[in-house]
Design a protein around this motif. Structure first.
Motif, short mmCIF file in Angstrom:
data_model
loop_
_atom_site.label_atom_id
_atom_site.label_comp_id
_atom_site.label_asym_id
_atom_site.label_seq_id
_atom_site.Cartn_x
_atom_site.Cartn_y
_atom_site.Cartn_z
N ILE A 10 8.48 -10.61 -6.59
CA ILE A 10 7.16 -10.18 -7.07
C ILE A 10 7.05 -8.65 -7.19
N SER A 11 7.65 -7.92 -6.25
CA SER A 11 7.57 -6.45 -6.33
C SER A 11 8.26 -5.95 -7.59
N ALA A 12 9.46 -6.47 -7.82
CA ALA A 12 10.22 -6.05 -8.99
C ALA A 12 9.47 -6.45 -10.27
N TYR A 13 8.85 -7.63 -10.22
CA TYR A 13 8.09 -8.10 -11.37
C TYR A 13 6.94 -7.14 -11.68
N LEU A 14 6.18 -6.80 -10.64
CA LEU A 14 5.02 -5.93 -10.85
C LEU A 14 5.45 -4.51 -11.20
N ASP A 15 6.64 -4.11 -10.76
CA ASP A 15 7.15 -2.78 -11.09
C ASP A 15 7.86 -2.75 -12.44
N GLY A 16 7.99 -3.92 -13.06
CA GLY A 16 8.68 -3.97 -14.35
C GLY A 16 10.17 -3.72 -14.23
N GLU A 17 10.75 -4.09 -13.10
CA GLU A 17 12.17 -3.81 -12.85
C GLU A 17 13.07 -5.03 -13.03
N LEU A 18 12.53 -6.14 -13.50
CA LEU A 18 13.33 -7.36 -13.62
C LEU A 18 14.18 -7.37 -14.88
N THR A 43 -1.82 -9.65 -5.69
CA THR A 43 -0.88 -8.61 -5.31
C THR A 43 -1.00 -7.40 -6.22
N ARG A 44 -1.16 -7.66 -7.51
CA ARG A 44 -1.30 -6.56 -8.46
C ARG A 44 -2.55 -5.74 -8.13
N LYS A 45 -3.64 -6.44 -7.84
CA LYS A 45 -4.88 -5.73 -7.50
C LYS A 45 -4.72 -4.93 -6.21
N THR A 46 -4.04 -5.54 -5.23
CA THR A 46 -3.81 -4.85 -3.96
C THR A 46 -3.03 -3.56 -4.20
N ILE A 47 -1.99 -3.67 -5.02
CA ILE A 47 -1.16 -2.50 -5.30
C ILE A 47 -1.97 -1.45 -6.08
N GLU A 48 -2.78 -1.91 -7.02
CA GLU A 48 -3.61 -0.96 -7.79
C GLU A 48 -4.58 -0.22 -6.87
N ASN A 60 7.95 0.96 1.67
CA ASN A 60 8.71 -0.28 1.81
C ASN A 60 8.18 -1.17 2.93
N ASP A 61 7.69 -0.58 4.01
CA ASP A 61 7.22 -1.43 5.10
C ASP A 61 5.95 -2.17 4.71
N VAL A 62 5.14 -1.57 3.87
CA VAL A 62 3.93 -2.25 3.39
C VAL A 62 4.35 -3.41 2.48
N ARG A 63 5.28 -3.15 1.59
CA ARG A 63 5.80 -4.21 0.73
C ARG A 63 6.34 -5.36 1.55
N GLU A 64 7.11 -5.00 2.56
CA GLU A 64 7.76 -6.00 3.39
C GLU A 64 6.71 -6.87 4.09
N ARG A 65 5.69 -6.25 4.64
CA ARG A 65 4.64 -7.01 5.32
C ARG A 65 3.92 -7.93 4.34
#
Ligand code: ZN
Length: 80
Positions: A10-18, A43-48, A60-65
């Motif tokens: 999901i992180s890579a997806y939202l970052d456009g890294e896939l 998740t997208r809203k949380t990141i925004e 990274n630790d936030v992503r991991e959690r």
């Protein structure tokens, strides 16, 4: 692609890294899985919100959690 696979990416997806292959897998899964659409949306809203309050990239630790919380939640009611 199943729900757990999607959460892993999901992180890579939202970052456009896939890769285009993975992106296609995820989009096909999202078309038929309401749960994951909700998770991606949340998740997208949380990141925004995070980006709007913090000038730095999501640590990274936030992503991991976030991942762990999502995996735990999905693990209780697996589908797809
Ligand atoms: Zn799913």
């Amino acid at each position: 692609m199943n729900c757990q696979g999607l959460i892993r990416e999901i992180s890579a997806y939202l970052d456009g890294e896939l890769t285009p292959e993975l992106l296609g897998d995820i989009e096909r899964h999202l078309e038929r899985c309401k749960d994951c659409r909700l998770i991606v949306d949340t998740t997208r809203k949380t990141i925004e919100i995070y980006y709007n309050t913090q000038p730095l990239a999501l640590p990274n630790d936030v992503r991991e959690r976030l991942h762990q919380a999502l995996i735990k939640r999905l693990g209780r009611r697996p589908n797809a």
